[in-house]
Design a protein around this motif. Structure first.
Motif, PDB file in Angstrom:
ATOM      1  N   LYS A  24      -1.642 -12.929 -13.259  1.00 30.13           N
ATOM      2  CA  LYS A  24      -2.408 -13.924 -12.500  1.00 30.13           C
ATOM      3  C   LYS A  24      -3.202 -13.306 -11.352  1.00 30.13           C
ATOM      4  N   CYS A  25      -2.591 -12.386 -10.592  1.00 30.05           N
ATOM      5  CA  CYS A  25      -3.299 -11.826  -9.425  1.00 30.05           C
ATOM      6  C   CYS A  25      -4.173 -10.635  -9.810  1.00 30.05           C
ATOM      7  N   LYS A  26      -3.906 -10.020 -10.957  1.00 24.48           N
ATOM      8  CA  LYS A  26      -4.681  -8.875 -11.466  1.00 24.48           C
ATOM      9  C   LYS A  26      -4.617  -7.644 -10.558  1.00 24.48           C
ATOM     10  N   GLY A  27      -3.569  -7.564  -9.725  1.00 18.20           N
ATOM     11  CA  GLY A  27      -3.438  -6.405  -8.844  1.00 18.20           C
ATOM     12  C   GLY A  27      -4.449  -6.416  -7.713  1.00 18.20           C
ATOM     13  N   ALA A  28      -4.818  -7.613  -7.277  1.00 19.88           N
ATOM     14  CA  ALA A  28      -5.867  -7.751  -6.263  1.00 19.88           C
ATOM     15  C   ALA A  28      -5.506  -7.118  -4.926  1.00 19.88           C
ATOM     16  N   CYS A  29      -4.226  -6.847  -4.664  1.00 19.30           N
ATOM     17  CA  CYS A  29      -3.850  -6.189  -3.403  1.00 19.30           C
ATOM     18  C   CYS A  29      -4.427  -4.778  -3.337  1.00 19.30           C
ATOM     19  N   CYS A  30      -4.865  -4.236  -4.479  1.00 20.18           N
ATOM     20  CA  CYS A  30      -5.473  -2.893  -4.508  1.00 20.18           C
ATOM     21  C   CYS A  30      -6.940  -2.905  -4.084  1.00 20.18           C
ATOM     22  N   ILE A  85     -13.957   2.037  -2.681  1.00 23.50           N
ATOM     23  CA  ILE A  85     -15.314   1.989  -3.231  1.00 23.50           C
ATOM     24  C   ILE A  85     -16.025   0.829  -2.539  1.00 23.50           C
ATOM     25  N   GLY A  86     -16.950   1.151  -1.660  1.00 19.68           N
ATOM     26  CA  GLY A  86     -17.709   0.111  -0.954  1.00 19.68           C
ATOM     27  C   GLY A  86     -16.847  -0.894  -0.217  1.00 19.68           C
ATOM     28  N   SER A  87     -15.828  -0.435   0.488  1.00 21.44           N
ATOM     29  CA  SER A  87     -14.907  -1.297   1.249  1.00 21.44           C
ATOM     30  C   SER A  87     -14.172  -2.297   0.351  1.00 21.44           C
ATOM     31  N   GLY A  88     -14.062  -1.968  -0.929  1.00 22.52           N
ATOM     32  CA  GLY A  88     -13.363  -2.857  -1.860  1.00 22.52           C
ATOM     33  C   GLY A  88     -12.168  -2.170  -2.491  1.00 22.52           C
ATOM     34  N   ILE A  89     -12.234  -1.983  -3.786  1.00 18.59           N
ATOM     35  CA  ILE A  89     -11.113  -1.430  -4.543  1.00 18.59           C
ATOM     36  C   ILE A  89     -10.795   0.012  -4.111  1.00 18.59           C
ATOM     37  N   VAL A 100      -6.740  -6.117 -15.037  1.00 13.04           N
ATOM     38  CA  VAL A 100      -5.676  -5.800 -14.084  1.00 13.04           C
ATOM     39  C   VAL A 100      -5.927  -4.412 -13.505  1.00 13.04           C
ATOM     40  N   ILE A 101      -5.841  -4.295 -12.182  1.00 11.16           N
ATOM     41  CA  ILE A 101      -6.042  -3.002 -11.521  1.00 11.16           C
ATOM     42  C   ILE A 101      -4.757  -2.187 -11.626  1.00 11.16           C
ATOM     43  N   LEU A 102      -4.879  -0.991 -12.191  1.00 16.39           N
ATOM     44  CA  LEU A 102      -3.734  -0.093 -12.331  1.00 16.39           C
ATOM     45  C   LEU A 102      -3.941   1.126 -11.437  1.00 16.39           C
ATOM     46  N   CYS A 103      -2.865   1.591 -10.819  1.00 19.87           N
ATOM     47  CA  CYS A 103      -2.918   2.747  -9.924  1.00 19.87           C
ATOM     48  C   CYS A 103      -2.861   4.043 -10.733  1.00 19.87           C
ATOM     49  N   ALA A 104      -3.803   4.947 -10.478  1.00 21.90           N
ATOM     50  CA  ALA A 104      -3.854   6.222 -11.203  1.00 21.90           C
ATOM     51  C   ALA A 104      -2.586   7.041 -10.975  1.00 21.90           C
ATOM     52  N   PHE A 105      -2.063   7.019  -9.752  1.00 20.34           N
ATOM     53  CA  PHE A 105      -0.841   7.782  -9.470  1.00 20.34           C
ATOM     54  C   PHE A 105       0.352   7.206 -10.225  1.00 20.34           C
ATOM     55  N   GLU A 106       0.434   5.877 -10.248  1.00 20.10           N
ATOM     56  CA  GLU A 106       1.553   5.243 -10.959  1.00 20.10           C
ATOM     57  C   GLU A 106       1.457   5.482 -12.459  1.00 20.10           C
ATOM     58  N   GLN A 107       0.249   5.479 -12.984  1.00 18.40           N
ATOM     59  CA  GLN A 107       0.051   5.767 -14.405  1.00 18.40           C
ATOM     60  C   GLN A 107       0.497   7.197 -14.727  1.00 18.40           C
ATOM     61  N   ALA A 108       0.110   8.144 -13.879  1.00 13.38           N
ATOM     62  CA  ALA A 108       0.507   9.547 -14.075  1.00 13.38           C
ATOM     63  C   ALA A 108       2.030   9.695 -13.959  1.00 13.38           C
ATOM     64  N   HIS A 109       2.611   8.971 -13.012  1.00 15.26           N
ATOM     65  CA  HIS A 109       4.069   9.006 -12.814  1.00 15.26           C
ATOM     66  C   HIS A 109       4.791   8.478 -14.060  1.00 15.26           C
ATOM     67  N   ARG A 110       4.295   7.378 -14.603  1.00 12.63           N
ATOM     68  CA  ARG A 110       4.913   6.783 -15.804  1.00 12.63           C
ATOM     69  C   ARG A 110       4.829   7.713 -17.013  1.00 12.63           C
ATOM     70  N   PRO A 119       1.527   5.544  -2.943  1.00  6.55           N
ATOM     71  CA  PRO A 119       1.855   5.400  -1.522  1.00  6.55           C
ATOM     72  C   PRO A 119       2.993   4.399  -1.318  1.00  6.55           C
ATOM     73  N   ILE A 120       3.881   4.709  -0.392  1.00 10.05           N
ATOM     74  CA  ILE A 120       5.023   3.822  -0.140  1.00 10.05           C
ATOM     75  C   ILE A 120       4.547   2.454   0.348  1.00 10.05           C
ATOM     76  N   SER A 121       3.406   2.407   1.036  1.00  7.63           N
ATOM     77  CA  SER A 121       2.885   1.111   1.499  1.00  7.63           C
ATOM     78  C   SER A 121       2.546   0.202   0.318  1.00  7.63           C
ATOM     79  N   CYS A 122       2.094   0.793  -0.782  1.00  5.44           N
ATOM     80  CA  CYS A 122       1.790   0.017  -1.996  1.00  5.44           C
ATOM     81  C   CYS A 122       3.082  -0.409  -2.685  1.00  5.44           C
ATOM     82  N   HIS A 123       4.031   0.513  -2.765  1.00  8.47           N
ATOM     83  CA  HIS A 123       5.300   0.248  -3.436  1.00  8.47           C
ATOM     84  C   HIS A 123       6.064  -0.870  -2.730  1.00  8.47           C
ATOM     85  N   LEU A 124       5.961  -0.934  -1.398  1.00  6.33           N
ATOM     86  CA  LEU A 124       6.692  -1.923  -0.604  1.00  6.33           C
ATOM     87  C   LEU A 124       5.986  -3.274  -0.515  1.00  6.33           C
ATOM     88  N   TYR A 125       4.711  -3.337  -0.872  1.00  7.92           N
ATOM     89  CA  TYR A 125       3.963  -4.590  -0.692  1.00  7.92           C
ATOM     90  C   TYR A 125       4.665  -5.757  -1.402  1.00  7.92           C
TER      91      TYR A 125
END
Length: 196
Positions: A24-30, A85-89, A100-110, A119-125
């Motif tokens: 539903k949110c499509k990872g909009a916090c990113c 990118i332009g004060s957005g994503i 859905v927005i996927l994190c490149a670091f999380e994809q590499a980790h998986r 980033p821990i700030s993303c993980h804790l959100y």
């Protein structure tokens, strides 16, 4: 307020309920915010070390901005953050075929390509951590979901009866360690029993 060592945790972290609803949110916090994702000083090197593994999961626009801005930028208000990118994503975010927005670091980790998840700030959100202005060794842990952005996650959390601190167990342990989490869980249980 719950106090564990030098960490002050808002009661809402144990009382409120939350489960990310990516469909539903499509990872909009990113992409929603005043700057990129906050980075702790010790994460600057971790990010650099994980960058090559993350690059194949980045968008062309993200890679272009990486060349222009570097892997992190300093913001006067927020400190070190990920570039956007332009004060957005975030430059490390990429939309999949469902938007859905996927994190490149999380994809590499998986994929087992890097040990650093993101980033821990993303993980804790939606938990936000801030330092006391008077006592630099004191941290405040607050539950701060975005009102409209996180509405689906708040609804899903209530439906599943999932407290914030349980949903974010892995992130809290990553940040503060297992002893901290056990103390928080025990306090939460005592609060629940007292309220009955």
């Amino acid at each position: 307020m719950i106090a564990i060592d030098n960490v002050l945790i808002s009661d809402s972290v144990v009382e409120e309920q939350f489960v990310c609803d990516l469909h539903k949110c499509k990872g909009a916090c990113c992409e929603d915010g005043d700057a990129g994702a906050p980075l702790e000083v010790n994460e600057l090197q971790l990010l650099k070390d994980s960058l090559e593994a993350a690059k194949p999961f980045m968008s062309a626009e993200g890679l272009a901005e990486l060349q222009k801005q570097g892997d992190s930028v300093y913001d006067k208000e927020f400190g070190w953050v990920t570039p956007t990118i332009g004060s957005g994503i975030c430059i490390y975010g990429k939309r999949d075929e469902k938007g859905v927005i996927l994190c490149a670091f999380e994809q590499a980790h998986r994929q087992g390509l890097t040990q650093w998840k993101k980033p821990i700030s993303c993980h804790l959100y939606p938990i936000r951590i801030s330092e006391s202005k008077k006592h630099t060794d004191v941290e405040y842990v607050n539950y701060e979901p975005r009102e409209s952005l996180c509405k689906p996650a708040c609804s899903l959390g209530k439906k599943l009866k999932m407290p914030v601190y349980i949903f974010l167990k892995d992130a809290l342990i990553r940040k503060y360690g297992p002893d901290f989490y056990e103390a928080l869980a025990a306090t939460a249980e005592n609060m629940r029993l007292t309220q009955k």
